[in-house]
Design a protein around this motif. Structure first.
Motif, PDB file in Angstrom:
ATOM      1  N   ALA A  58      16.648  33.315  28.287  1.00 19.85           N
ATOM      2  CA  ALA A  58      17.812  32.515  27.866  1.00 19.85           C
ATOM      3  C   ALA A  58      18.993  32.784  28.799  1.00 19.85           C
ATOM      4  N   LYS A  59      19.154  34.048  29.170  1.00 21.53           N
ATOM      5  CA  LYS A  59      20.264  34.421  30.063  1.00 21.53           C
ATOM      6  C   LYS A  59      20.064  33.754  31.432  1.00 21.53           C
ATOM      7  N   LYS A  60      18.834  33.811  31.916  1.00 24.64           N
ATOM      8  CA  LYS A  60      18.525  33.205  33.222  1.00 24.64           C
ATOM      9  C   LYS A  60      18.838  31.701  33.220  1.00 24.64           C
ATOM     10  N   LEU A  61      18.534  31.064  32.082  1.00 23.42           N
ATOM     11  CA  LEU A  61      18.763  29.613  31.987  1.00 23.42           C
ATOM     12  C   LEU A  61      20.184  29.284  31.515  1.00 23.42           C
ATOM     13  N   GLU A  62      20.971  30.339  31.249  1.00 25.71           N
ATOM     14  CA  GLU A  62      22.359  30.185  30.802  1.00 25.71           C
ATOM     15  C   GLU A  62      22.472  29.389  29.502  1.00 25.71           C
ATOM     16  N   ASN A  71      14.531  20.454  34.934  1.00 25.26           N
ATOM     17  CA  ASN A  71      13.211  20.155  35.489  1.00 25.26           C
ATOM     18  C   ASN A  71      12.431  21.438  35.802  1.00 25.26           C
ATOM     19  N   LEU A  72      12.331  22.307  34.805  1.00 24.38           N
ATOM     20  CA  LEU A  72      11.580  23.565  34.947  1.00 24.38           C
ATOM     21  C   LEU A  72      10.386  23.526  33.981  1.00 24.38           C
ATOM     22  N   PRO A  73       9.280  22.897  34.393  1.00 24.51           N
ATOM     23  CA  PRO A  73       8.152  22.721  33.463  1.00 24.51           C
ATOM     24  C   PRO A  73       7.516  24.028  33.007  1.00 24.51           C
ATOM     25  N   GLU A  74       7.786  25.120  33.695  1.00 24.05           N
ATOM     26  CA  GLU A  74       7.173  26.398  33.286  1.00 24.05           C
ATOM     27  C   GLU A  74       7.745  26.913  31.967  1.00 24.05           C
ATOM     28  N   PHE A  75       8.918  26.400  31.554  1.00 20.68           N
ATOM     29  CA  PHE A  75       9.589  27.003  30.398  1.00 20.68           C
ATOM     30  C   PHE A  75       9.837  26.036  29.246  1.00 20.68           C
ATOM     31  N   THR A  76       9.125  24.918  29.249  1.00 17.61           N
ATOM     32  CA  THR A  76       9.260  23.987  28.122  1.00 17.61           C
ATOM     33  C   THR A  76       7.881  23.628  27.581  1.00 17.61           C
ATOM     34  N   ASN A  77       7.874  23.070  26.365  1.00 17.94           N
ATOM     35  CA  ASN A  77       6.586  22.716  25.757  1.00 17.94           C
ATOM     36  C   ASN A  77       6.079  21.411  26.345  1.00 17.94           C
ATOM     37  N   LEU A  78       4.887  21.465  26.918  1.00 16.98           N
ATOM     38  CA  LEU A  78       4.274  20.281  27.545  1.00 16.98           C
ATOM     39  C   LEU A  78       2.995  19.992  26.766  1.00 16.98           C
TER      40      LEU A  78
END
Ligand SMILES: Cc1cc2nc3c(=O)[nH]c(=O)nc-3n(C[C@H](O)[C@H](O)[C@H](O)COP(=O)(O)O)c2cc1C
Length: 343
Positions: free
Chosen positions: A94-98, A314-321
């Protein structure tokens, strides 16, 4: 009254909640003689009414609405501790993504998903079919919907659930196999879901009931459709293959992830919502699946800021796909072309 057996094309575009389904996607299939469900999970009853009215403007053909059975939220000391620990694990990301993660004490504790009001909307503005997922409606709700000429469908993942569904008087069963994209429909979200495919489910359930059966999960090819119909399904319900349809509201991060072939497989996880669901096997699933408590929808609310920000960036590694095992067959075509490839 509507029957699945009377469809010109026994192909159903699946309800896909969370921003994929919309009236255009549904009616692009119903107008061609297939069938489709609006997905109203996570929406308010006012939004449901607006979607039904919009869909009725676009088609005279029958369509359906899919409703989530309410989740039972228990926020006892053990659950709070488990959520607090998961929150701590998620904080560095969360911190990394602010983004700020909600405090556990601020998570919504109403798991009803506006269920009673949604059922009322459906009684006052009847549609051809209402399907339910994550459990069963009461006999009273089933009968009230049937009185307004609505066919009631229960989504099930094993034989026991199929028998329970028949006992409350539903008109048809949607048999969800393990290959399916999105949440597992399992009634008890705390147990591991069934490993049966929809073909295996038909074989099991057909021996026990005369109800019409809809097969769903991992279907992307015409030959699969033919085999499942030959096995006794009245129709097939397809989600993943329509995720990249031009009419779908799938966001661009999700669409690109499906089309780019950057992910090789799918996995079932509780990491995003607390309930088992199948999605493209990204870093979030790999890093957090073993840590996530089985507390739906509390985990859904806890991880929501991460998912939303990852979509924006646009960071597909961190969202539900969410995707079924057949995701490699996804193509960006019109819904009509996708349907034609299946019939
Ligand atoms: C993005 C997505 C969202 C979904 N949302 C719902 C939903 O709201 N209600 C429901 O009953 N099923 C939902 N499903 C499951 C589908 O109804 C269906 O079982 C599944 O898509 C079939 O497998 P397939 O994706 O391999 O075609 C969803 C599936 C996906 C991929």
């Amino acid at each position: 009254m509507f029957t699945f057996q009377s469809l010109k094309h026994p192909i159903i575009v699946a309800p896909m909640a969370g921003g994929v389904s919309n009236p255009h996607l549904v009616t692009s299939i119903t107008n061609l003689g297939g069938f489709g469900f609006l997905a109203v999970g996570y929406k308010t009853h006012k939004q449901v009414l607006a979607e039904i009215e919009k869909t009725q403007q676009l088609t005279d053909s029958p369509f359906g609405v899919n409703v989530f059975i309410p989740a039972d939220i228990t926020l006892n000391a053990d659950n709070q501790t488990a959520l607090q620990q998961y929150r701590t694990e998620l904080l560095p990301l969360a911190k990394k993504l602010e983004v700020e993660l909600p405090e556990i004490s601020d998570l919504p504790t109403d798991g009803s998903d506006d269920y009673d009001n949604k059922v009322n909307v459906l009684l006052q503005n009847p549609v051809a079919v209402v399907s339910f997922t994550f459990g069963l409606p009461s006999c009273e709700v089933v009968q009230s919907l049937q009185k307004v000429n609505t066919i009631v469908v229960a989504t099930v993942t094993n034989l026991e659930e199929a028998k329970e569904a028949e006992a409350v008087g539903v008109n048809a069963l949607c048999l969800q196999g393990v290959q399916a994209g999105g949440h597992r429909a399992t009634f008890n979200s705390h147990v591991s879901s069934s490993q049966l495919s929809c073909a295996e489910l038909i074989a099991l359930v057909k021996k026990e009931t005369d109800l019409p059966l809809i097969a769903t999960g991992g279907i992307t090819q015409k030959s699969q459709v033919q085999d499942l119909l030959a096995q006794g399904a009245s129709a097939v319900q397809i989600g993943t293959l329509f995720l990249c349809a031009q009419e779908a509201s799938t966001n661009s991060t999700y669409r690109q992830a499906l089309l780019s072939k950057q992910f090789n497989d799918t996995a079932i996880t509780r990491a995003f919502t607390g309930r088992e669901a199948r999605g493209l096997n990204n870093k979030f699933i790999q890093q957090y699946s073993h840590l996530a408590p089985d507390l739906y929808p509390l985990v859904h609310y806890l991880a929501q800021p991460i998912r939303q920000k990852a979509n924006q960036l646009n960071l597909p590694e961190f969202t539900n796909l969410w995707a079924g095992t057949g995701f490699e067959d996804c193509k960006e075509l019109s819904a009509e072309e996708i349907l034609k490839n299946l019939i």
